[in-house]
Design a protein around this motif. Structure first.
Motif, PDB file in Angstrom:
ATOM      1  N   PHE A 112      18.952  40.960 -11.625  1.00  0.00           N
ATOM      2  CA  PHE A 112      18.452  41.914 -10.626  1.00  0.00           C
ATOM      3  C   PHE A 112      17.207  42.639 -11.138  1.00  0.00           C
ATOM      4  O   PHE A 112      16.141  42.586 -10.509  1.00  0.00           O
ATOM      5  N   PHE A 113      17.327  43.291 -12.261  1.00  0.00           N
ATOM      6  CA  PHE A 113      16.207  44.099 -12.753  1.00  0.00           C
ATOM      7  C   PHE A 113      15.105  43.230 -13.357  1.00  0.00           C
ATOM      8  O   PHE A 113      13.917  43.516 -13.186  1.00  0.00           O
ATOM      9  N   GLY A 114      15.496  42.153 -14.055  1.00  0.00           N
ATOM     10  CA  GLY A 114      14.483  41.234 -14.559  1.00  0.00           C
ATOM     11  C   GLY A 114      13.741  40.552 -13.427  1.00  0.00           C
ATOM     12  O   GLY A 114      12.531  40.336 -13.495  1.00  0.00           O
ATOM     13  N   GLY A 115      14.478  40.220 -12.355  1.00  0.00           N
ATOM     14  CA  GLY A 115      13.840  39.609 -11.195  1.00  0.00           C
ATOM     15  C   GLY A 115      12.862  40.548 -10.520  1.00  0.00           C
ATOM     16  O   GLY A 115      11.782  40.134 -10.084  1.00  0.00           O
ATOM     17  N   LEU A 116      13.223  41.816 -10.397  1.00  0.00           N
ATOM     18  CA  LEU A 116      12.299  42.790  -9.808  1.00  0.00           C
ATOM     19  C   LEU A 116      11.016  42.883 -10.616  1.00  0.00           C
ATOM     20  O   LEU A 116       9.907  42.914 -10.053  1.00  0.00           O
ATOM     21  N   LEU A 117      11.145  42.936 -11.942  1.00  0.00           N
ATOM     22  CA  LEU A 117       9.959  43.038 -12.793  1.00  0.00           C
ATOM     23  C   LEU A 117       9.105  41.784 -12.708  1.00  0.00           C
ATOM     24  O   LEU A 117       7.872  41.859 -12.548  1.00  0.00           O
ATOM     25  N   ALA A 118       9.732  40.612 -12.802  1.00  0.00           N
ATOM     26  CA  ALA A 118       8.986  39.357 -12.843  1.00  0.00           C
ATOM     27  C   ALA A 118       8.325  39.052 -11.506  1.00  0.00           C
ATOM     28  O   ALA A 118       7.121  38.780 -11.431  1.00  0.00           O
ATOM     29  N   LEU A 119       9.106  39.100 -10.430  1.00  0.00           N
ATOM     30  CA  LEU A 119       8.544  38.772  -9.123  1.00  0.00           C
ATOM     31  C   LEU A 119       7.608  39.868  -8.633  1.00  0.00           C
ATOM     32  O   LEU A 119       6.585  39.585  -7.993  1.00  0.00           O
ATOM     33  N   GLY A 120       7.940  41.127  -8.948  1.00  0.00           N
ATOM     34  CA  GLY A 120       7.078  42.225  -8.535  1.00  0.00           C
ATOM     35  C   GLY A 120       5.728  42.217  -9.214  1.00  0.00           C
ATOM     36  O   GLY A 120       4.765  42.806  -8.704  1.00  0.00           O
ATOM     37  N   SER A 121       5.620  41.523 -10.349  1.00  0.00           N
ATOM     38  CA  SER A 121       4.343  41.458 -11.069  1.00  0.00           C
ATOM     39  C   SER A 121       3.376  40.475 -10.436  1.00  0.00           C
ATOM     40  O   SER A 121       2.189  40.455 -10.775  1.00  0.00           O
ATOM     41  N   GLY A 122       3.876  39.616  -9.520  1.00  0.00           N
ATOM     42  CA  GLY A 122       3.002  38.650  -8.865  1.00  0.00           C
ATOM     43  C   GLY A 122       3.154  37.228  -9.345  1.00  0.00           C
ATOM     44  O   GLY A 122       2.371  36.354  -8.950  1.00  0.00           O
ATOM     45  N   LEU A 123       4.146  36.949 -10.192  1.00  0.00           N
ATOM     46  CA  LEU A 123       4.346  35.581 -10.664  1.00  0.00           C
ATOM     47  C   LEU A 123       4.633  34.634  -9.497  1.00  0.00           C
ATOM     48  O   LEU A 123       5.158  35.029  -8.464  1.00  0.00           O
ATOM     49  N   VAL A 124       4.312  33.362  -9.702  1.00  0.00           N
ATOM     50  CA  VAL A 124       4.543  32.350  -8.664  1.00  0.00           C
ATOM     51  C   VAL A 124       5.996  31.888  -8.772  1.00  0.00           C
ATOM     52  O   VAL A 124       6.303  30.792  -9.244  1.00  0.00           O
ATOM     53  N   LEU A 125       6.894  32.747  -8.329  1.00  0.00           N
ATOM     54  CA  LEU A 125       8.328  32.487  -8.352  1.00  0.00           C
ATOM     55  C   LEU A 125       8.949  33.027  -7.077  1.00  0.00           C
ATOM     56  O   LEU A 125       8.414  33.953  -6.464  1.00  0.00           O
ATOM     57  N   GLY A 126      10.094  32.453  -6.682  1.00  0.00           N
ATOM     58  CA  GLY A 126      10.757  32.867  -5.456  1.00  0.00           C
ATOM     59  C   GLY A 126      11.977  33.722  -5.716  1.00  0.00           C
ATOM     60  O   GLY A 126      12.569  33.688  -6.797  1.00  0.00           O
ATOM     61  N   ARG A 127      12.371  34.464  -4.688  1.00  0.00           N
ATOM     62  CA  ARG A 127      13.527  35.353  -4.806  1.00  0.00           C
ATOM     63  C   ARG A 127      14.845  34.623  -4.589  1.00  0.00           C
ATOM     64  O   ARG A 127      15.910  35.170  -4.851  1.00  0.00           O
ATOM     65  N   GLU A 128      14.784  33.381  -4.098  1.00  0.00           N
ATOM     66  CA  GLU A 128      16.026  32.674  -3.760  1.00  0.00           C
ATOM     67  C   GLU A 128      16.826  32.304  -5.007  1.00  0.00           C
ATOM     68  O   GLU A 128      18.065  32.315  -4.981  1.00  0.00           O
ATOM     69  N   GLY A 129      16.150  31.966  -6.115  1.00  0.00           N
ATOM     70  CA  GLY A 129      16.865  31.635  -7.340  1.00  0.00           C
ATOM     71  C   GLY A 129      17.736  32.776  -7.836  1.00  0.00           C
ATOM     72  O   GLY A 129      18.939  32.608  -8.069  1.00  0.00           O
ATOM     73  N   PRO A 130      17.148  33.972  -8.013  1.00  0.00           N
ATOM     74  CA  PRO A 130      17.972  35.107  -8.425  1.00  0.00           C
ATOM     75  C   PRO A 130      19.113  35.431  -7.464  1.00  0.00           C
ATOM     76  O   PRO A 130      20.217  35.749  -7.897  1.00  0.00           O
ATOM     77  N   THR A 131      18.873  35.355  -6.147  1.00  0.00           N
ATOM     78  CA  THR A 131      19.954  35.700  -5.218  1.00  0.00           C
ATOM     79  C   THR A 131      21.071  34.661  -5.266  1.00  0.00           C
ATOM     80  O   THR A 131      22.250  35.008  -5.120  1.00  0.00           O
ATOM     81  N   ILE A 132      20.727  33.393  -5.469  1.00  0.00           N
ATOM     82  CA  ILE A 132      21.763  32.366  -5.594  1.00  0.00           C
ATOM     83  C   ILE A 132      22.618  32.618  -6.832  1.00  0.00           C
ATOM     84  O   ILE A 132      23.853  32.573  -6.774  1.00  0.00           O
ATOM     85  N   HIS A 133      21.972  32.885  -7.958  1.00  0.00           N
ATOM     86  CA  HIS A 133      22.707  33.133  -9.199  1.00  0.00           C
ATOM     87  C   HIS A 133      23.530  34.412  -9.105  1.00  0.00           C
ATOM     88  O   HIS A 133      24.701  34.451  -9.516  1.00  0.00           O
ATOM     89  N   MET A 134      22.933  35.468  -8.551  1.00  0.00           N
ATOM     90  CA  MET A 134      23.673  36.719  -8.395  1.00  0.00           C
ATOM     91  C   MET A 134      24.837  36.547  -7.422  1.00  0.00           C
ATOM     92  O   MET A 134      25.893  37.164  -7.580  1.00  0.00           O
ATOM     93  N   GLY A 135      24.638  35.707  -6.404  1.00  0.00           N
ATOM     94  CA  GLY A 135      25.728  35.449  -5.470  1.00  0.00           C
ATOM     95  C   GLY A 135      26.916  34.800  -6.156  1.00  0.00           C
ATOM     96  O   GLY A 135      28.072  35.188  -5.932  1.00  0.00           O
ATOM     97  N   ALA A 136      26.647  33.817  -7.007  1.00  0.00           N
ATOM     98  CA  ALA A 136      27.732  33.154  -7.732  1.00  0.00           C
ATOM     99  C   ALA A 136      28.420  34.112  -8.690  1.00  0.00           C
ATOM    100  O   ALA A 136      29.646  34.077  -8.857  1.00  0.00           O
ATOM    101  N   MET A 137      27.649  34.980  -9.347  1.00  0.00           N
ATOM    102  CA  MET A 137      28.248  35.931 -10.274  1.00  0.00           C
ATOM    103  C   MET A 137      29.071  36.999  -9.543  1.00  0.00           C
ATOM    104  O   MET A 137      30.072  37.493 -10.065  1.00  0.00           O
ATOM    105  N   THR A 138      28.657  37.352  -8.333  1.00  0.00           N
ATOM    106  CA  THR A 138      29.467  38.255  -7.517  1.00  0.00           C
ATOM    107  C   THR A 138      30.799  37.597  -7.179  1.00  0.00           C
ATOM    108  O   THR A 138      31.864  38.234  -7.233  1.00  0.00           O
ATOM    109  N   ALA A 139      30.744  36.320  -6.835  1.00  0.00           N
ATOM    110  CA  ALA A 139      31.975  35.578  -6.549  1.00  0.00           C
ATOM    111  C   ALA A 139      32.857  35.482  -7.784  1.00  0.00           C
ATOM    112  O   ALA A 139      34.086  35.548  -7.692  1.00  0.00           O
ATOM    113  N   GLU A 140      32.236  35.336  -8.941  1.00  0.00           N
ATOM    114  CA  GLU A 140      33.004  35.278 -10.188  1.00  0.00           C
ATOM    115  C   GLU A 140      33.750  36.581 -10.415  1.00  0.00           C
ATOM    116  O   GLU A 140      34.921  36.573 -10.812  1.00  0.00           O
TER     117      GLU A 140
END
Length: 451
Positions: A112-140
């Protein structure tokens, strides 16, 4: 079957589906928070750059901010949860094979926080990867609240991952199909687990849409195109198939290249990539960011072929180095933007050289999104449905099918392999696992999860 056993089965199903529903609701809320946080950061960062006017000052400030954010994201991941780097989809698949750890609390924090820093900085990355991983960890986390069997546990992990994708793109159907196509080797298919995936995906997308009021995020207005132009889209699919194979190869190569850097100095690439991103944010902003907002701009603009090819190259290189830097972020959205640039270049050239309507440009952009996805991820059906849900361009379902099919066939005959399969094998290799010997091992007990 006796009546008591039927009653017990119904109660058992209901309890499991309640868990799946809770997963969907929580993941939808978490994804909304992540999305809103990123939008806030984008707005504030953009306003700051605009307030600095012209000259060297915006460049210097952007270099410092982006470099610090990317380096901070890298260090956070390394110290809290190294498995939170990248998209995390390969980590979920590995966990469903009992080969990767499930440190859900640490991953949620780092992602969550690493994703905010990385994506918020302008890197060419998408938000779907973090939400998929966080979704699985929520299920865990939810799966630990009660006794579940190993197949049911894996089913909840898949449901959480699907819920994350459904919320990120507001595409519940594509999320469900993604589980079917992408995790077909790991997913314990049964009525109960399959319905759990569907329930979680629907509720997650519903929560996201209710809280953000966002419809199809890449809505494109298109019209039907002549059937004879499907031949051109077949050619586009062949090109995208080759590009997808090369993309997968290049991504793994760059990641392995970064491993040659001494471990104590691996923060330096993150620092350099962040600084370069800060420069591009001012000099060529279209070459930065995940690319969700870029698609509309590109289709509505009048970029020429050479400008589109340059942008394709810049975004292609951008996602390779952004992902390899070791910060949280996905590749779905960047892949869609790369495909849009390449597809538009093909469409612009076709309109200029052939007797075809200008609407063919947009059709090529939409079809290319599915084709490139199908070639890299090797999930053609997901590619078709994802593009339909993202763009709302249902008039182009046949052209997208043609492009996805030819791209997938081309990638197969070129010897390409699914990107997440390669990433998982690489992860296991670096962790000391032998992919070839896994069949001879007794499955690891789920006690490897953190207490």
């Amino acid at each position: 079957m006796t009546e008591p056993s039927k009653s017990f089965s119904a109660r058992s199903d209901a309890a499991y589906f309640v868990k799946a529903a809770l997963v969907g609701l929580l993941v939808g809320g978490l994804a909304t928070g992540f999305h809103s946080g990123l939008e806030f950061m984008f707005a504030q960062y953009g306003a700051l750059r605009a307030s600095l006017g012209s000259g060297y000052l915006p460049y210097l400030v952007s270099i410092c901010i982006s470099a610090i954010c990317v380096t901070g994201a890298f260090l956070l991941v390394q110290r809290v949860a190294p498995e939170a780097a990248g998209s995390g989809i390969q980590e979920i698949e590995g966990a469903m094979e009992d080969k990767r750890p499930l440190n859900w609390a640490r991953v949620l924090v780092a992602k969550f926080f690493g994703g905010l820093l990385a994506l918020g900085s302008g890197l060419v990355l998408g938000r779907e990867g973090p939400t998929i991983h966080m979704g699985a960890m929520t299920a865990e986390a939810i799966s630990r609240s009660g006794n579940v069997t190993a197949p049911e546990h894996k089913g909840l992990l898949a449901a959480g991952a699907a819920a994350g994708l459904a919320a990120a793109f507001n595409a519940p159907l594509a999320a469900i199909l993604f589980i079917v196509e992408e995790t077909r080797r790991q997913f314990p298919f049964s009525y109960r687990t399959y319905m759990a995936v569907i329930i979680a995906s629907i509720l997650s997308a519903a929560v996201m849409e209710e809280l953000t009021h966002i419809g199809p995020i890449l809505l494109v207005e298109v019209s039907y195109i002549p059937v004879w132009s499907f031949l051109l889209l077949g050619l586009l699919g062949i090109f995208l198939g080759a590009l997808g194979v090369f993309f997968n190869y290049a991504l793994i190569t760059v990641m392995d290249l970064f491993l040659r850097i001494p471990k104590g100095l691996r923060w330096l690439p993150a620092l350099a990539i962040g600084a370069l991103t800060g420069i591009l944010l001012n000099a060529f902003p279209d070459a930065t960011g995940g690319g969700e907002d870029l698609v509309h701009h590109l289709i509505a603009s009048n970029y020429g072929v050479y400008a589109l090819l340059l942008l394709t190259l810049l975004r292609f290189g951008g996602v390779l180095f952004s992902y390899a830097s070791g910060v949280p972020g996905g590749i779905f959205a960047p892949m869609l933007s790369i495909a849009t640039c390449a597809g538009l270049a093909f469409g612009v050239a076709s309109v200029e050289w052939l007797p075809i309507e200008s609407d063919f440009r947009a059709a090529c952009a939409v079809a290319a999104m599915g084709g490139f996805f199908a070639a890299s991820v090797r999930a053609p059906l997901v590619g078709v449905v994802l593009v339909m849900e993202l763009t709302g361009a249902y008039a182009l379902i046949m052209p997208v099918l043609v492009t996805c099919t030819t791209a997938s066939l081309t990638a197969h005959h070129l010897g390409g392999r699914p990107i997440y399969e390669q990433l998982l094998e690489r992860t296991l290799r670096l962790a000391g696992e032998s992919v070839d010997d896994e069949k001879d091992k007794t499955p690891v007990q789920l006690g490897t999860r953190e207490s």
